[in-house]
Design an enzyme around this catalytic site. Sequence first.
Site, PDB file in Angstrom:
ATOM      1  N   GLU A 119      14.624  17.834  -4.835  1.00 48.53           N
ATOM      2  CA  GLU A 119      14.763  16.566  -3.870  1.00 48.53           C
ATOM      3  C   GLU A 119      15.764  15.562  -4.605  1.00 48.53           C
ATOM      4  O   GLU A 119      15.530  14.596  -4.660  1.00 48.53           O
ATOM      5  CB  GLU A 119      13.701  15.887  -3.401  1.00 48.53           C
ATOM      6  CG  GLU A 119      13.785  15.011  -2.315  1.00 48.53           C
ATOM      7  CD  GLU A 119      12.681  14.183  -1.769  1.00 48.53           C
ATOM      8  OE1 GLU A 119      12.393  13.265  -2.605  1.00 48.53           O
ATOM      9  OE2 GLU A 119      11.765  14.475  -0.608  1.00 48.53           O
ATOM     10  N   GLU A 133      12.595   3.258  -6.444  1.00 55.84           N
ATOM     11  CA  GLU A 133      12.861   4.771  -6.106  1.00 55.84           C
ATOM     12  C   GLU A 133      14.215   4.808  -6.413  1.00 55.84           C
ATOM     13  O   GLU A 133      14.905   5.872  -6.806  1.00 55.84           O
ATOM     14  CB  GLU A 133      12.351   5.172  -4.997  1.00 55.84           C
ATOM     15  CG  GLU A 133      10.772   5.347  -4.951  1.00 55.84           C
ATOM     16  CD  GLU A 133      10.132   4.028  -4.565  1.00 55.84           C
ATOM     17  OE1 GLU A 133      10.806   3.016  -4.294  1.00 55.84           O
ATOM     18  OE2 GLU A 133       8.997   3.914  -4.674  1.00 55.84           O
TER      19      GLU A 133
HETATM   20  C1  UD1 Z   1       3.828   5.526  -5.422  1.00 52.85           C
HETATM   21  C2  UD1 Z   1       5.433   5.638  -6.061  1.00 52.85           C
HETATM   22  C3  UD1 Z   1       6.368   5.434  -4.693  1.00 52.85           C
HETATM   23  C4  UD1 Z   1       5.778   6.466  -3.898  1.00 52.85           C
HETATM   24  C5  UD1 Z   1       4.168   6.443  -3.330  1.00 52.85           C
HETATM   25  C6  UD1 Z   1       3.572   7.287  -2.396  1.00 52.85           C
HETATM   26  C7  UD1 Z   1       6.223   4.719  -8.085  1.00 52.85           C
HETATM   27  C8  UD1 Z   1       6.795   3.496  -8.833  1.00 52.85           C
HETATM   28  N1  UD1 Z   1       5.736   4.487  -6.864  1.00 52.85           N
HETATM   29  O1  UD1 Z   1       3.828   4.088  -5.006  1.00 52.85           O
HETATM   30  O2  UD1 Z   1       7.483   5.996  -5.147  1.00 52.85           O
HETATM   31  O3  UD1 Z   1       6.544   6.609  -2.583  1.00 52.85           O
HETATM   32  O4  UD1 Z   1       3.588   6.372  -4.807  1.00 52.85           O
HETATM   33  O5  UD1 Z   1       2.545   7.001  -2.078  1.00 52.85           O
HETATM   34  O6  UD1 Z   1       6.347   5.749  -8.714  1.00 52.85           O
HETATM   35  N2  UD1 Z   1      -4.242   3.902  -5.730  1.00 52.85           N
HETATM   36  C9  UD1 Z   1      -5.466   4.240  -5.612  1.00 52.85           C
HETATM   37  N3  UD1 Z   1      -5.845   5.672  -5.462  1.00 52.85           N
HETATM   38  C10 UD1 Z   1      -4.795   6.436  -5.421  1.00 52.85           C
HETATM   39  C11 UD1 Z   1      -3.560   6.127  -5.337  1.00 52.85           C
HETATM   40  C12 UD1 Z   1      -3.380   4.630  -5.888  1.00 52.85           C
HETATM   41  O7  UD1 Z   1      -6.491   3.499  -5.818  1.00 52.85           O
HETATM   42  O8  UD1 Z   1      -5.196   7.727  -5.279  1.00 52.85           O
HETATM   43  C13 UD1 Z   1      -3.911   2.429  -5.996  1.00 52.85           C
HETATM   44  C14 UD1 Z   1      -4.191   1.926  -7.561  1.00 52.85           C
HETATM   45  O9  UD1 Z   1      -4.726   0.477  -7.428  1.00 52.85           O
HETATM   46  C15 UD1 Z   1      -2.720   2.012  -8.012  1.00 52.85           C
HETATM   47  C16 UD1 Z   1      -1.678   1.378  -6.842  1.00 52.85           C
HETATM   48  O10 UD1 Z   1      -2.692   2.037  -5.550  1.00 52.85           O
HETATM   49  O11 UD1 Z   1      -2.380   1.056  -9.002  1.00 52.85           O
HETATM   50  C17 UD1 Z   1      -0.343   1.668  -6.799  1.00 52.85           C
HETATM   51  O12 UD1 Z   1      -0.091   3.019  -7.295  1.00 52.85           O
HETATM   52  P1  UD1 Z   1       1.211   3.426  -7.661  1.00 52.85           P
HETATM   53  O13 UD1 Z   1       1.291   5.188  -8.029  1.00 52.85           O
HETATM   54  O14 UD1 Z   1       1.550   2.598  -8.899  1.00 52.85           O
HETATM   55  O15 UD1 Z   1       2.233   2.901  -6.552  1.00 52.85           O
HETATM   56  P2  UD1 Z   1       2.318   3.367  -4.937  1.00 52.85           P
HETATM   57  O16 UD1 Z   1       2.473   2.001  -4.376  1.00 52.85           O
HETATM   58  O17 UD1 Z   1       1.192   4.429  -4.682  1.00 52.85           O
END
Ligand code: UD1
Length: 373
Positions: A119, A133
């Site tokens: 991608e 992103e």
């Molecule tokens: C991330 C990606 C984003 C993508 C998105 C898809 C980065 C910076 N961001 O964003 O590009 O579009 O994933 O969903 O890489 N959490 C949970 N359980 C989970 C997943 C997340 O509790 O299974 C919560 C946690 O508190 C975590 C927060 O979500 O700290 C944020 O997760 P993070 O991966 O940092 O960012 P996203 O906003 O999910």
Amino acid sequence: MTQTILVVFGTRPEAIKMFPVVHALASDPRFRVVTCVSAQHRGMLDQVLAIAGIVPDHDLDLMKPDQTLDGLTAALLTGLGGVMDAQKPDWVVVQGDTATAMAGALAAYYRKIPVAHVEAGLRSHNIYHPWPEEVNRKIIGTIAALHFAPTETSAAALRAENVAADAIHVTGNTVIDALQWVSAKIEAEPALANGLADLEARFAGKRIIGVTSHRRENFGGGLEAIAEAIRQIAARPDVALIFPVHPNPNVRKVVEGALGDLPNVALIEPLDYPHFARLLGLAEIMLTDSGGVQEEAPALGKPVLVMRETTERPEGVEAGTAKLVGTETTRIVSEIFTLLDDKAAYSAMARAHNPFGDGHAARRIVELLGNVR
Ligand code: UD1
Ligand code: UDP
């Protein structure tokens, strides 16, 4: 000679778009495939691993509640670097534009291991939309030796950045492979996606709108305006909104606070992929700020309204099956009402087409990996 391919991913959308590649590599004797999940996501990643039947060789288990970008990136670099030192792969494969993908590419570069980018070439040309992103994928684009662009538009964006033309290959987006795979799986085993039956009964006779929202650049005002739009749309008795809520606490507190009390809004836990495919099937309209949903909805002929100012996926907008509606309440509400009330406007958007791929992207990617020396 067998090549060792280290496939790195960490979030739900990466897992969905990478499992077809992992399946294709695993069934090809030219490769030894090693999977490493950062587990930047936990529950949402595990949902995909379970349906795709992937047991990762390495699981860094990095997710922390409400993680910061710098803390996450630091942990990713050292964690992924350690796996690369142990596995000494011939190639590292990353997908998309998450922190995991960017850190995976950077850790590989620090070890002079070539990187293949699935991608590749998506660009909004605005470093704060989507944030972070746009910069993540530009960093990966600088490092990668092989760029698997989903469309001719994304290939052209890479050429415009002076990426060597012979390093760019238009493969289609593996999300279409994933959607076709899961659809066939549900057809063979309908019980995999029958968990929405209660909601379907509760909302019988209503017109379903599927909603997702999680973008970091929408935190604060944007997400509040989106929630208010949903409140106003839900004032219509003929609609029901099904909204699997992203577990990010910055999303949850706004959405649950604003929409928790509405009878025709179902705020539910993230759906596993078969159930999300079912929701795409049930919905008359998708309202989203997601990247992946923008690609899947057109494939199923579902109009998709995109709550963003710009998109790095112009193909759906150009074809007229996706529309950018921004994050202002009145615009979102009026665009939804137009689709609900104007049959011609709806039919113009409700055309199944696949600008993002033909379902054979993973096979092409594996062939290309097999041909490079
Ligand atoms: C991330 C990606 C984003 C993508 C998105 C898809 C980065 C910076 N961001 O964003 O590009 O579009 O994933 O969903 O890489 N959490 C949970 N359980 C989970 C997943 C997340 O509790 O299974 C919560 C946690 O508190 C975590 C927060 O979500 O700290 C944020 O997760 P993070 O991966 O940092 O960012 P996203 O906003 O999910
Ligand atoms: N998805 C899912 N369950 C849900 C919501 C989304 O399986 O409850 C899938 C969806 O089909 C798409 C992907 O997750 O393939 C999109 O993920 P997300 O919106 O989190 O990230 P983005 O695509 O914006 O990076």
